[in-house]
Design a protein around this motif. Sequence first.
Motif, PDB file in Angstrom:
ATOM      1  N   LEU A  69       0.827  -1.201   0.000  1.00 13.86           N
ATOM      2  CA  LEU A  69       0.000   0.000   0.000  1.00 13.86           C
ATOM      3  C   LEU A  69       0.867   1.259   0.000  1.00 13.86           C
ATOM      4  CD1 LEU A  69      -2.750   1.401   0.195  1.00 13.86           C
ATOM      5  CD2 LEU A  69      -2.650   1.096   2.675  1.00 13.86           C
ATOM      6  N   ILE A  70       1.917   1.269   0.821  1.00 10.54           N
ATOM      7  CA  ILE A  70       2.824   2.422   0.876  1.00 10.54           C
ATOM      8  C   ILE A  70       3.437   2.680  -0.494  1.00 10.54           C
ATOM      9  CG2 ILE A  70       5.008   3.303   1.810  1.00 10.54           C
ATOM     10  CD1 ILE A  70       4.353   1.726   4.400  1.00 10.54           C
ATOM     11  N   LYS A  71       3.889   1.618  -1.151  1.00 12.18           N
ATOM     12  CA  LYS A  71       4.491   1.755  -2.482  1.00 12.18           C
ATOM     13  C   LYS A  71       3.490   2.356  -3.472  1.00 12.18           C
ATOM     14  CE  LYS A  71       7.868  -2.032  -2.215  1.00 12.18           C
ATOM     15  NZ  LYS A  71       8.228  -3.365  -2.755  1.00 12.18           N
ATOM     16  N   GLU A  72       2.258   1.876  -3.422  1.00  9.09           N
ATOM     17  CA  GLU A  72       1.225   2.366  -4.343  1.00  9.09           C
ATOM     18  C   GLU A  72       0.910   3.842  -4.080  1.00  9.09           C
ATOM     19  OE1 GLU A  72      -1.951  -0.349  -3.622  1.00  9.09           O
ATOM     20  OE2 GLU A  72      -1.160  -1.907  -4.972  1.00  9.09           O
ATOM     21  N   GLU A  73       0.833   4.212  -2.805  1.00  7.62           N
ATOM     22  CA  GLU A  73       0.528   5.601  -2.458  1.00  7.62           C
ATOM     23  C   GLU A  73       1.696   6.528  -2.811  1.00  7.62           C
ATOM     24  OE1 GLU A  73      -3.053   6.199  -0.336  1.00  7.62           O
ATOM     25  OE2 GLU A  73      -2.603   5.366  -2.296  1.00  7.62           O
ATOM     26  N   LEU A  74       2.915   6.028  -2.628  1.00 14.57           N
ATOM     27  CA  LEU A  74       4.090   6.818  -3.007  1.00 14.57           C
ATOM     28  C   LEU A  74       4.089   7.115  -4.503  1.00 14.57           C
ATOM     29  CD1 LEU A  74       7.219   5.481  -1.038  1.00 14.57           C
ATOM     30  CD2 LEU A  74       6.434   7.849  -1.180  1.00 14.57           C
TER      31      LEU A  74
END
Length: 280
Positions: A199-204
């Motif tokens: 999720l963090i990667k996608e939001e970044l």
Amino acid sequence: MKKLRRIGLGLVASLLSISLVACGSTKEEQKQGSAKQEQKQMGKEQKKLEQKLFKLESEYEEYTKEKGYMESDDYLVFEAAFNILAMSIESKNILQGDDGELDKHLKDLKTEIDHLSNNQAIKAQKRYGSAVDVYEAAIGTHMHIVLTKADITQHFNAVNTIELDKDFNADSYDYEKIDADATEAIKSIQGMPMKRIKLIKEELEKYKASFSTEEYNQLNSAVTSVTSSLNKQVEMLEVLQKESGKDKSTLEENTKAAETQFLDAKEKVSAFESKYDIQM
């Protein structure tokens, strides 16, 4: 001659009067034009905010159309987008977990956007998607959850909860229990933490433009390090599983590597938060 002089003076006065009227008219026209432009700009900025809200409403309908409610992973994405918009207008209408009243939150946010003043609309549009808002709403909480899970320096860490002699010399070990605990710990690491990392990667990536190149690389590097730390911990737990066939001599080496990678991630996250005085 006097008569001609009077005519001349009268003509000058008339021309001066016309000039003053024209000048006053020009200033008034400029003022009106400025007001119209300001009103146009207000409508433009407010419309952008309304479009962002409309997108949220559409996503909410899409997420809930099948089951009537939002899946937890979908909600986390929705919550982040909602809060970034709410923070841009300095709203107190911030989501903190699904309270079952998302319809009301959306309506309240729409009302707030509709009642923004000219300056507030312009200010909100400029603020929207700022690095601080995006980090606090979409990344920071997940990052700290993952860091807590990866902190191999703490006694509650999954690896440290399995007590045994690193030399594997004790005859009294309950290897069945160790195997079961290690298997459960692996599932724990590969479950929620890895989902949050995804999720963090996608939001970044979604909000990449909100960060400078240096900030993006810093946060992306932190994600890489904490992922590596967790993967090392999984390798260590696999060594503890019954008849794993893995080389037990690498256990201490992997422990050091996992700790180093965790500390690297923690340092990068702390540096970013210190830059903006973010408290999470």
